[in-house]
Design a protein around this motif. Sequence first.
Motif, PDB file in Angstrom:
ATOM      1  N   LEU A  34       0.841  -1.196   0.000  1.00  0.00           N
ATOM      2  CA  LEU A  34       0.000   0.000   0.000  1.00  0.00           C
ATOM      3  C   LEU A  34       0.874   1.242   0.000  1.00  0.00           C
ATOM      4  CD1 LEU A  34      -2.574  -1.100   2.706  1.00  0.00           C
ATOM      5  CD2 LEU A  34      -2.886  -1.102   0.226  1.00  0.00           C
ATOM      6  N   ILE A  36       0.440   4.604   1.300  1.00  0.00           N
ATOM      7  CA  ILE A  36      -0.374   5.482   2.142  1.00  0.00           C
ATOM      8  C   ILE A  36       0.479   6.655   2.581  1.00  0.00           C
ATOM      9  CG2 ILE A  36      -1.714   5.697   4.262  1.00  0.00           C
ATOM     10  CD1 ILE A  36      -2.287   2.711   4.071  1.00  0.00           C
ATOM     11  N   VAL A  39      -3.711   9.448   6.041  1.00  0.00           N
ATOM     12  CA  VAL A  39      -5.014   8.869   6.347  1.00  0.00           C
ATOM     13  C   VAL A  39      -6.028  10.011   6.431  1.00  0.00           C
ATOM     14  CG1 VAL A  39      -6.367   7.582   8.030  1.00  0.00           C
ATOM     15  CG2 VAL A  39      -4.017   6.887   7.542  1.00  0.00           C
ATOM     16  N   TYR A  57      -7.744   6.938   2.515  1.00  0.00           N
ATOM     17  CA  TYR A  57      -6.387   7.476   2.556  1.00  0.00           C
ATOM     18  C   TYR A  57      -5.997   8.066   1.208  1.00  0.00           C
ATOM     19  CZ  TYR A  57      -4.763   3.256   0.106  1.00  0.00           C
ATOM     20  OH  TYR A  57      -4.562   2.259  -0.812  1.00  0.00           O
ATOM     21  N   ASP A  59      -2.699   8.482  -1.485  1.00  0.00           N
ATOM     22  CA  ASP A  59      -1.390   7.923  -1.820  1.00  0.00           C
ATOM     23  C   ASP A  59      -0.408   9.060  -2.106  1.00  0.00           C
ATOM     24  OD1 ASP A  59      -1.942   8.807  -4.417  1.00  0.00           O
ATOM     25  OD2 ASP A  59      -2.422   6.799  -5.154  1.00  0.00           O
TER      26      ASP A  59
END
Length: 80
Positions: A34, A36, A39, A57, A59
């Motif tokens: 992932l 991220i 958040v 979230y 990216d």
Amino acid sequence: MKAWLAVACLFTPCAVLAAQDAPPPQDYHDGQQLDIKRVVQQPDLGFCGIREVEMTYEDSAGQRHRLRYPVWGQGCGNEN
């Protein structure tokens, strides 16, 4: 756009407007990589037991994602 959103929030619940911009949730799989960066919305973990929750979230490219995954709730207290 921001002015329109502010006016719309006066007449419509903002949660409804935010849900319209949210992408469809993706299911998490073990080992999935992932990206991220931030958040946006954390899931509420105030329940007891295992349940699927969703997290929103962004990216590293600024794209929003919704991730659905099972988690053990933190609202069990001293129960075994």
